[in-house]
Motif scaffolding. Structure first.
Motif, short mmCIF file in Angstrom:
data_model
loop_
_atom_site.label_atom_id
_atom_site.label_comp_id
_atom_site.label_asym_id
_atom_site.label_seq_id
_atom_site.Cartn_x
_atom_site.Cartn_y
_atom_site.Cartn_z
N ASP A 64 0.80 -1.22 0.00
CA ASP A 64 0.00 0.00 0.00
C ASP A 64 0.84 1.27 0.00
OD1 ASP A 64 0.74 -1.01 2.52
OD2 ASP A 64 -0.67 0.32 3.55
N ILE A 65 2.14 1.17 0.30
CA ILE A 65 3.00 2.36 0.27
C ILE A 65 3.89 2.38 -0.98
CG2 ILE A 65 3.03 2.50 2.80
CD1 ILE A 65 5.92 1.46 2.71
N SER A 66 3.71 1.42 -1.88
CA SER A 66 4.61 1.29 -3.04
C SER A 66 4.61 2.54 -3.91
CB SER A 66 4.21 0.08 -3.88
OG SER A 66 4.41 -1.12 -3.17
N TYR A 67 3.43 3.08 -4.21
CA TYR A 67 3.38 4.26 -5.07
C TYR A 67 4.07 5.45 -4.42
CZ TYR A 67 1.60 8.23 -7.70
OH TYR A 67 1.52 9.39 -8.44
N ALA A 68 3.79 5.68 -3.14
CA ALA A 68 4.39 6.81 -2.45
C ALA A 68 5.91 6.67 -2.37
CB ALA A 68 3.80 6.93 -1.04
N VAL A 69 6.38 5.45 -2.11
CA VAL A 69 7.83 5.22 -2.05
C VAL A 69 8.46 5.44 -3.41
CG1 VAL A 69 9.62 3.49 -1.63
CG2 VAL A 69 7.67 3.67 -0.07
N ASN A 70 7.77 5.01 -4.46
CA ASN A 70 8.28 5.23 -5.81
C ASN A 70 8.41 6.72 -6.12
OD1 ASN A 70 8.92 4.28 -8.63
ND2 ASN A 70 7.07 5.46 -9.05
N ARG A 71 7.49 7.51 -5.62
CA ARG A 71 7.56 8.96 -5.85
C ARG A 71 8.79 9.57 -5.19
NH1 ARG A 71 3.35 12.23 -7.06
NH2 ARG A 71 5.02 13.79 -7.06
N VAL A 72 9.02 9.24 -3.92
CA VAL A 72 10.17 9.85 -3.23
C VAL A 72 11.50 9.30 -3.75
CG1 VAL A 72 8.84 10.40 -1.17
CG2 VAL A 72 10.01 8.20 -1.32
N CYS A 73 11.46 8.11 -4.39
CA CYS A 73 12.69 7.57 -4.99
C CYS A 73 13.16 8.42 -6.16
CB CYS A 73 12.45 6.14 -5.49
SG CYS A 73 12.46 4.88 -4.20
N GLN A 74 12.26 9.20 -6.76
CA GLN A 74 12.61 9.99 -7.93
C GLN A 74 13.50 11.19 -7.60
OE1 GLN A 74 8.96 11.05 -9.96
NE2 GLN A 74 8.13 8.98 -9.76
N TYR A 75 13.69 11.47 -6.31
CA TYR A 75 14.46 12.66 -5.93
C TYR A 75 15.72 12.31 -5.14
CZ TYR A 75 9.77 14.28 -7.00
OH TYR A 75 8.57 14.48 -7.61
N LEU A 76 16.20 11.10 -5.31
CA LEU A 76 17.39 10.67 -4.56
C LEU A 76 18.63 11.46 -4.95
CD1 LEU A 76 16.92 6.78 -4.68
CD2 LEU A 76 16.59 8.28 -2.71
N HIS A 77 18.70 11.95 -6.19
CA HIS A 77 19.91 12.64 -6.66
C HIS A 77 20.08 14.00 -6.01
CE1 HIS A 77 16.60 14.07 -9.09
NE2 HIS A 77 17.32 15.12 -9.46
N ALA A 78 18.97 14.68 -5.67
CA ALA A 78 19.05 16.00 -5.06
C ALA A 78 17.82 16.23 -4.19
CB ALA A 78 19.15 17.08 -6.14
N PRO A 79 17.74 15.55 -3.05
CA PRO A 79 16.55 15.67 -2.20
C PRO A 79 16.42 17.04 -1.55
CG PRO A 79 18.25 14.38 -1.10
CD PRO A 79 18.75 14.62 -2.48
N ARG A 80 15.18 17.48 -1.40
CA ARG A 80 14.88 18.78 -0.80
C ARG A 80 13.94 18.60 0.39
NH1 ARG A 80 15.85 23.22 -4.43
NH2 ARG A 80 16.93 22.47 -6.32
#
Length: 228
Positions: A145-161
């Motif tokens: 149930d958290i897969s989509y949300a985790v996938n979203r935050v994975c997109q910003y690993l290079h420069a997290p804000r």
């Protein structure tokens, strides 16, 4: 033979896996450091392998699997069940969020995040962010149930804000829920996800409280069925 890297609590660990497939037996073996999981369709083949390994290594058979790399295994009548209760508690503890307020959803339905909004995290903050996201990826094994949300935050690993870290913390706040599922035959008829009213001092205590809540829900469902 193969190998996999798993982000357990944010640390990548190597797991070797071996597969044997023959007409008379199918066998799977996972090896992590000095721990081995053996799954086989033949008890005799299992015993022969353990005996062969014992001739070269100090091997101790611990019986049924109960815990491995953050996965807790239980055995209901119809198979086996996996959970990561202790793993999620350890993750919350590491993030300093054991006392946090629960969220009802893993992501906000009104707020959006992008790659450019907000202040960049410091070097140490970015490292912590990547570690938490990696740990959440591993948690999706039992929490799809958290897969989509985790996938979203994975997109910003290079420069997290900062907004990205806020989104990660919301996922963690959602993950502290105690989930209850009630089935009538194969049909799901009742479901609940909420934070436990009190803070547990151990995963065992948390599990007992979850069982008590599930029992109360089950008694109400049975009474409702018998009444109507």
């Amino acid at each position: 033979m193969g190998s996999s890297r798993l982000p357990v609590l944010g640390m990548l660990v190597w797991v070797l896996h071996f597969v044997l497939m023959r007409p008379e037996v199918t066998m799977y073996i996972l090896v992590y450091v000095d721990d081995i999981i053996l799954v086989s369709s033949s008890v005799a083949a299992t015993n022969r392998l353990v005996l062969a390994l014992s001739s070269d290594f100090a091997v101790k058979d611990l019986g049924k699997l109960h815990y491995f790399l953050g996965l807790e295994v239980t055995y209901p009548q119809d198979g086996l069940a996996l959970s990561q209760q202790k793993y999620s508690q350890d993750l919350l503890r590491r993030a300093g969020m054991l006392e946090c307020k629960a969220a009802t959803t893993p992501m906000s339905s009104t707020e959006t995040i992008s790659a450019t909004d907000g202040t960049l995290l410091s070097a140490d903050g970015a490292t912590d962010y990547r570690s938490l996201v990696g740990a959440l990826q591993y948690l999706t094994i039992t929490r799809p149930d958290i897969s989509y949300a985790v996938n979203r935050v994975c997109q910003y690993l290079h420069a997290p804000r900062e907004p990205h870290l806020t989104a990660v913390k919301r996922i963690l706040r959602y993950a502290i829920h105690g989930d209850i599922f009630v089935f009538f035959g194969p049909n799901l008829i009742a479901w609940s996800a909420r934070k436990q009213a009190t803070v547990s001092r151990s995963s065992t205590e948390a599990e007992y409280k979850a069982v008590a809540d599930a029992t109360a829900e089950l008694i109400w469902v049975v009474d409702a069925i018998l009444t109507y």
